[in-house]
Every structure is written in structure tokens, then in C-alpha cells.
Design a protein around this motif. Structure first.
Motif, PDB file in Angstrom:
ATOM      1  N   THR A 168       5.807  -0.872  -2.369  1.00  0.00           N
ATOM      2  CA  THR A 168       5.084  -2.101  -3.003  1.00  0.00           C
ATOM      3  C   THR A 168       4.765  -1.697  -3.981  1.00  0.00           C
ATOM      4  O   THR A 168       4.832  -0.724  -4.667  1.00  0.00           O
ATOM      5  CB  THR A 168       4.096  -2.370  -1.914  1.00  0.00           C
ATOM      6  OG1 THR A 168       3.273  -3.526  -2.007  1.00  0.00           O
ATOM      7  CG2 THR A 168       3.410  -0.606  -1.601  1.00  0.00           C
ATOM      8  N   GLY A 169       4.939  -1.865  -4.637  1.00  0.00           N
ATOM      9  CA  GLY A 169       4.077  -2.364  -6.272  1.00  0.00           C
ATOM     10  C   GLY A 169       2.728  -2.705  -5.390  1.00  0.00           C
ATOM     11  O   GLY A 169       2.082  -2.384  -4.834  1.00  0.00           O
ATOM     12  N   PRO A 170       0.813  -2.939  -6.693  1.00  0.00           N
ATOM     13  CA  PRO A 170       0.597  -2.313  -6.488  1.00  0.00           C
ATOM     14  C   PRO A 170      -0.407  -4.304  -5.972  1.00  0.00           C
ATOM     15  O   PRO A 170       0.336  -4.648  -6.219  1.00  0.00           O
ATOM     16  CB  PRO A 170      -0.793  -2.341  -7.985  1.00  0.00           C
ATOM     17  CG  PRO A 170      -0.028  -1.377  -8.587  1.00  0.00           C
ATOM     18  CD  PRO A 170       1.507  -1.990  -7.710  1.00  0.00           C
ATOM     19  N   GLU A 187       3.619   4.163   1.296  1.00  0.00           N
ATOM     20  CA  GLU A 187       4.440   4.605  -0.549  1.00  0.00           C
ATOM     21  C   GLU A 187       3.637   5.529  -1.768  1.00  0.00           C
ATOM     22  O   GLU A 187       2.927   5.003  -1.684  1.00  0.00           O
ATOM     23  CB  GLU A 187       5.828   3.628  -1.058  1.00  0.00           C
ATOM     24  CG  GLU A 187       5.170   2.692  -1.572  1.00  0.00           C
ATOM     25  CD  GLU A 187       5.454   2.687  -3.167  1.00  0.00           C
ATOM     26  OE1 GLU A 187       5.463   3.752  -3.887  1.00  0.00           O
ATOM     27  OE2 GLU A 187       6.559   1.626  -3.566  1.00  0.00           O
ATOM     28  N   CYS A 188       4.001   6.847  -2.118  1.00  0.00           N
ATOM     29  CA  CYS A 188       3.761   7.435  -3.227  1.00  0.00           C
ATOM     30  C   CYS A 188       5.140   7.334  -4.324  1.00  0.00           C
ATOM     31  O   CYS A 188       5.317   8.943  -4.211  1.00  0.00           O
ATOM     32  CB  CYS A 188       3.104   8.443  -2.794  1.00  0.00           C
ATOM     33  SG  CYS A 188       2.410   9.058  -4.020  1.00  0.00           S
ATOM     34  N   SER A 193       3.490   8.789 -15.317  1.00  0.00           N
ATOM     35  CA  SER A 193       4.407   8.347 -16.521  1.00  0.00           C
ATOM     36  C   SER A 193       4.877   7.609 -16.591  1.00  0.00           C
ATOM     37  O   SER A 193       5.604   7.413 -17.430  1.00  0.00           O
ATOM     38  CB  SER A 193       4.628   9.961 -17.191  1.00  0.00           C
ATOM     39  OG  SER A 193       4.833  10.399 -16.120  1.00  0.00           O
ATOM     40  N   MET A 194       5.477   7.578 -15.104  1.00  0.00           N
ATOM     41  CA  MET A 194       6.554   6.489 -14.930  1.00  0.00           C
ATOM     42  C   MET A 194       6.602   4.780 -14.362  1.00  0.00           C
ATOM     43  O   MET A 194       7.609   4.865 -13.450  1.00  0.00           O
ATOM     44  CB  MET A 194       7.651   7.348 -13.999  1.00  0.00           C
ATOM     45  CG  MET A 194       8.114   8.864 -15.237  1.00  0.00           C
ATOM     46  SD  MET A 194       9.545  10.000 -14.103  1.00  0.00           S
ATOM     47  CE  MET A 194      11.151   9.260 -13.795  1.00  0.00           C
ATOM     48  N   ALA A 195       5.320   5.147 -14.054  1.00  0.00           N
ATOM     49  CA  ALA A 195       4.980   3.908 -13.371  1.00  0.00           C
ATOM     50  C   ALA A 195       5.746   2.374 -13.590  1.00  0.00           C
ATOM     51  O   ALA A 195       5.884   2.565 -14.990  1.00  0.00           O
ATOM     52  CB  ALA A 195       3.609   3.726 -12.950  1.00  0.00           C
ATOM     53  N   ILE A 196       5.796   1.772 -12.434  1.00  0.00           N
ATOM     54  CA  ILE A 196       6.774   0.523 -12.600  1.00  0.00           C
ATOM     55  C   ILE A 196       5.810  -0.697 -11.613  1.00  0.00           C
ATOM     56  O   ILE A 196       5.475  -0.120 -10.580  1.00  0.00           O
ATOM     57  CB  ILE A 196       8.328   0.978 -12.308  1.00  0.00           C
ATOM     58  CG1 ILE A 196       8.597   1.174 -11.047  1.00  0.00           C
ATOM     59  CG2 ILE A 196       8.881   1.592 -13.434  1.00  0.00           C
ATOM     60  CD1 ILE A 196       9.932   1.317 -10.649  1.00  0.00           C
ATOM     61  N   PRO A 197       6.018  -1.190 -12.008  1.00  0.00           N
ATOM     62  CA  PRO A 197       5.092  -2.914 -10.734  1.00  0.00           C
ATOM     63  C   PRO A 197       6.111  -2.683  -9.611  1.00  0.00           C
ATOM     64  O   PRO A 197       5.451  -2.969  -8.639  1.00  0.00           O
ATOM     65  CB  PRO A 197       5.692  -3.716 -11.395  1.00  0.00           C
ATOM     66  CG  PRO A 197       6.134  -3.489 -13.192  1.00  0.00           C
ATOM     67  CD  PRO A 197       6.346  -2.779 -12.766  1.00  0.00           C
ATOM     68  N   GLU A 198       7.092  -1.975  -9.435  1.00  0.00           N
ATOM     69  CA  GLU A 198       7.484  -2.397  -7.748  1.00  0.00           C
ATOM     70  C   GLU A 198       7.043  -0.805  -7.295  1.00  0.00           C
ATOM     71  O   GLU A 198       8.214  -0.872  -6.114  1.00  0.00           O
ATOM     72  CB  GLU A 198       8.893  -2.484  -8.076  1.00  0.00           C
ATOM     73  CG  GLU A 198       9.402  -4.267  -8.274  1.00  0.00           C
ATOM     74  CD  GLU A 198       9.702  -3.356  -9.961  1.00  0.00           C
ATOM     75  OE1 GLU A 198       9.343  -2.134 -10.786  1.00  0.00           O
ATOM     76  OE2 GLU A 198       9.878  -4.438 -11.079  1.00  0.00           O
ATOM     77  N   HIS A 199       6.505   0.082  -7.778  1.00  0.00           N
ATOM     78  CA  HIS A 199       5.927   1.058  -6.850  1.00  0.00           C
ATOM     79  C   HIS A 199       4.466   1.877  -7.159  1.00  0.00           C
ATOM     80  O   HIS A 199       3.979   1.668  -8.285  1.00  0.00           O
ATOM     81  CB  HIS A 199       7.448   2.648  -6.985  1.00  0.00           C
ATOM     82  CG  HIS A 199       8.643   2.259  -6.370  1.00  0.00           C
ATOM     83  ND1 HIS A 199       8.555   2.175  -4.978  1.00  0.00           N
ATOM     84  CD2 HIS A 199       9.831   2.677  -7.126  1.00  0.00           C
ATOM     85  CE1 HIS A 199       9.486   2.078  -4.976  1.00  0.00           C
ATOM     86  NE2 HIS A 199      10.903   2.240  -5.596  1.00  0.00           N
ATOM     87  N   LEU A 200       4.584   2.867  -6.693  1.00  0.00           N
ATOM     88  CA  LEU A 200       2.952   3.272  -6.590  1.00  0.00           C
ATOM     89  C   LEU A 200       2.920   4.298  -7.264  1.00  0.00           C
ATOM     90  O   LEU A 200       3.740   5.208  -6.976  1.00  0.00           O
ATOM     91  CB  LEU A 200       2.255   3.347  -5.608  1.00  0.00           C
ATOM     92  CG  LEU A 200       2.341   1.610  -4.714  1.00  0.00           C
ATOM     93  CD1 LEU A 200       1.591   2.102  -3.127  1.00  0.00           C
ATOM     94  CD2 LEU A 200       1.153   0.749  -5.019  1.00  0.00           C
ATOM     95  N   VAL A 226       7.344  12.718  -8.858  1.00  0.00           N
ATOM     96  CA  VAL A 226       5.737  12.456  -8.329  1.00  0.00           C
ATOM     97  C   VAL A 226       5.207  14.340  -7.961  1.00  0.00           C
ATOM     98  O   VAL A 226       3.696  14.299  -7.520  1.00  0.00           O
ATOM     99  CB  VAL A 226       5.401  11.762  -7.488  1.00  0.00           C
ATOM    100  CG1 VAL A 226       5.680  11.481  -6.042  1.00  0.00           C
ATOM    101  CG2 VAL A 226       4.389  11.212  -7.987  1.00  0.00           C
ATOM    102  N   GLU A 227       6.220  14.868  -7.313  1.00  0.00           N
ATOM    103  CA  GLU A 227       5.662  16.372  -6.845  1.00  0.00           C
ATOM    104  C   GLU A 227       5.161  17.081  -7.518  1.00  0.00           C
ATOM    105  O   GLU A 227       4.908  18.427  -7.284  1.00  0.00           O
ATOM    106  CB  GLU A 227       6.742  16.977  -6.064  1.00  0.00           C
ATOM    107  CG  GLU A 227       7.390  15.435  -4.386  1.00  0.00           C
ATOM    108  CD  GLU A 227       7.707  16.325  -3.758  1.00  0.00           C
ATOM    109  OE1 GLU A 227       6.801  16.710  -3.070  1.00  0.00           O
ATOM    110  OE2 GLU A 227       8.968  15.443  -3.031  1.00  0.00           O
ATOM    111  N   HIS A 228       5.584  16.812  -8.538  1.00  0.00           N
ATOM    112  CA  HIS A 228       5.311  17.926 -10.044  1.00  0.00           C
ATOM    113  C   HIS A 228       3.374  17.294 -10.591  1.00  0.00           C
ATOM    114  O   HIS A 228       3.096  17.834 -11.733  1.00  0.00           O
ATOM    115  CB  HIS A 228       6.385  17.529 -11.075  1.00  0.00           C
ATOM    116  CG  HIS A 228       7.285  17.861 -11.185  1.00  0.00           C
ATOM    117  ND1 HIS A 228       8.333  17.578 -11.608  1.00  0.00           N
ATOM    118  CD2 HIS A 228       7.745  19.287 -10.106  1.00  0.00           C
ATOM    119  CE1 HIS A 228      10.199  17.954 -10.884  1.00  0.00           C
ATOM    120  NE2 HIS A 228       9.260  19.223  -9.625  1.00  0.00           N
TER     121      HIS A 228
END
Ligand SMILES: [Zn+2]
Ligand SMILES: [Zn+2]
Length: 257
Positions: A168-170, A187-188, A193-200, A226-228
Motif C-alpha cells: 500500500t501507499g499512504p 509494509e515498509c 529518498s526513494m519514496a513512491i505513492p504505491e509504497h510506504l 530501506v534496511e540501510h
């Protein structure tokens, strides 16, 4: 313990040595519901022993291959991997389009995929539906901003409730719908820095949890970048409740009130 929720696969299509694609097991009495079945989930099930044989229901959140890629393998295993042959029924639940997806998979792999020799029922669910599963488990879904068909799932039993966001996105509406659940599996995917509307991002997971105020927040579906970042710090700045960064094989037990 009334429900056990296990994160079988906490990864994504950005392939990871330690994380399989999406897959989650919900167990309560002899209801054994597999939610999503991405690549690697048959292996994760096999590592647990005979679990793959006793699944009663499968639910898909959406039609990205990291959420269903192992489903043909699992159905083929149910058809040919048993002696004596499997007779127990399977129900496959998913958003509108699930039956058409399985028809396309059957066209590619063979008619066995939807007629495997044991009863296989496809049940499409919309956000206005409530599915009554065995042992008093109530399943509902909520549309989420990812793909047109994508849904989050809610599972309730004896006043206890689990929500799994799927991809999901927000979504403020998702936070409202998940309000007060005992376990929010969220989901995470990506760092800010890589944000897109389809994910959190972790920040958006924290905001979702601040709105939903779950008893426990479990994060999953991690793309390697994201794990960094310090996910726990970024979430914790926005949401004060308990948080777990789930790994493949982690589980959470919902106890009687
Ligand atoms: Zn995904
Ligand atoms: Zn997806």
C-alpha cells in the motif's frame, strides 16, 4: 492462544538472501490460512515440516507476482505431492480478478490448476463483503492505494483483530479502518529518498500506526535499501507503541482477553 500469525516471507521482488517474497500464515484451531504466496514461500513452508499439506485457505492481496508466484507450485504440490492423494478442500480468496488470474495461470500451466482433483473454490471479496471463516474468524478487506485491485485484510476472532496492509501507499482511510487492531502487519518498502505513492516509507509507517494505534506493529516487505536507514528510530519518532521488524519465521500470538 487464539490466533498465531507468522511472517513466512518478509521480502519483495528485489530478491534477498534472507527474505522470501510475501507470505503469511494465520493459524487458529484447524483453520490454516496462507495470505499471499510469493516466490520462496513453498520453501519456507517446507522448512516448517508438513504445514504445506494442511493449509485450508489461501488469500491474495493483489496480483503482483511477488505475492502469488509460488501458488501454482503449491497447488501442484497438493495435487501430486500427497500419498494418498489430497481430498481436503481449498478455498482461494482474493479481490475481484482472482478467478480470471487463476484462469490465466491454468491456460499457461494446465487445467489442473483450477481442477486439481480435490475441491478448489475461488471466492472473490470486495470491501463490502464479510467472509465468515471456520472457528468464528471474520475476514474483511479494505481497498488500498497500490494497484487497482489491492486490498488490506482484517481477521477478527473473539474480539481480537489482525490487520495486514498488503502492499500500500499512504492512506488515512486505511489507518481509520485499522483503528485499534491488536496486531498491524504493515509494509515498509522504501526509504524516504526513494519514496513512491504505491509504497510506504518508515516515516509513513509511523504515521499510519499513529493513526491506527495498534497493540503491536510488525513491519515487513523490506526492499534492501530501506534496511540501510534506522527504521525503528524513524517509526519511533512518530509512534510510541511496540514495533517489530519482522523476519522470515517470526510469529505473534493473539491471546484470549
Ligand atoms: Zn509486494
Ligand atoms: Zn505489489
Amino acid at each position: 492462544m487464539i490466533v498465531r500469525f507468522t511472517t513466512l516471507g518478509t521480502g519483495t521482488i528485489s530478491l534477498s538472501a534472507g527474505r522470501s517474497c510475501a507470505g503469511y500464515l494465520v493459524e487458529t484451531d484447524d483453520l490454516r490460512l496462507l495470505i499471499d504466496c510469493g516466490s520462496g514461500i513453498t520453501r519456507r513452508l517446507a522448512e516448517r515440516g508438513d504445514d504445506w499439506q494442511t493449509i485450508t485457505h489461501v488469500a491474495l492481496t493483489h496480483f503482483h507476482i511477488d505475492h502469488y508466484g509460488d501458488l501454482p507450485t503449491l497447488i501442484f504440490a497438493w495435487k501430486h505431492g500427497f500419498l494418498p492423494a489430497r481430498s481436503a478442500p481449498i478455498t482461494i480468496i482474493g479481490p475481484v480478478g482472482t478467478a480470471a488470474l487463476l484462469d490465466r495461470l491454468a491456460a499457461a500451466h494446465g487445467a489442473w490448476l483450477t481442477a486439481p482433483g480435490f475441491p478448489l473454490t475461488i471466492q472473490e471479496i470486495t470491501p463490502s463483503d464479510t467472509l465468515e471463516l471456520p472457528h468464528g474468524v471474520r475476514m474483511t478487506c479494505h481497498a488500498v492505494p497500490h494497484t487497482p485491485e489491492s486490498v488490506a485484510y482484517s481477521l477478527e476472532r473473539s474480539g481480537r483483530r489482525i490487520v495486514y496492509t498488503g502492499d500500500t501507499g499512504p492512506s488515512d482511510a486505511l489507518a481509520t479502518w485499522a483503528q485499534g487492531c491488536d496486531l498491524l502487519v504493515c509494509e515498509c518498502s522504501l526509504p524516504a529518498s526513494m519514496a513512491i505513492p504505491e509504497h510506504l516509507t518508515p516515516e509513513q509507517c509511523g504515521e499510519l500506526a499513529a493513526g491506527a494505534t495498534p497493540g503491536h506493529l510488525a513491519l515487513t516487505h523490506f526492499y534492501p535499501p530501506v534496511e540501510h536507514v534506522d527504521i525503528l528510530a524513524l517509526v519511533g519518532a512518530r509512534y510510541a507503541g511496540p514495533v517489530t521488524l519482522a523476519t522470515d519465521g517470526w510469529h505473534f500470538d493473539l491471546e484470549d482477553e
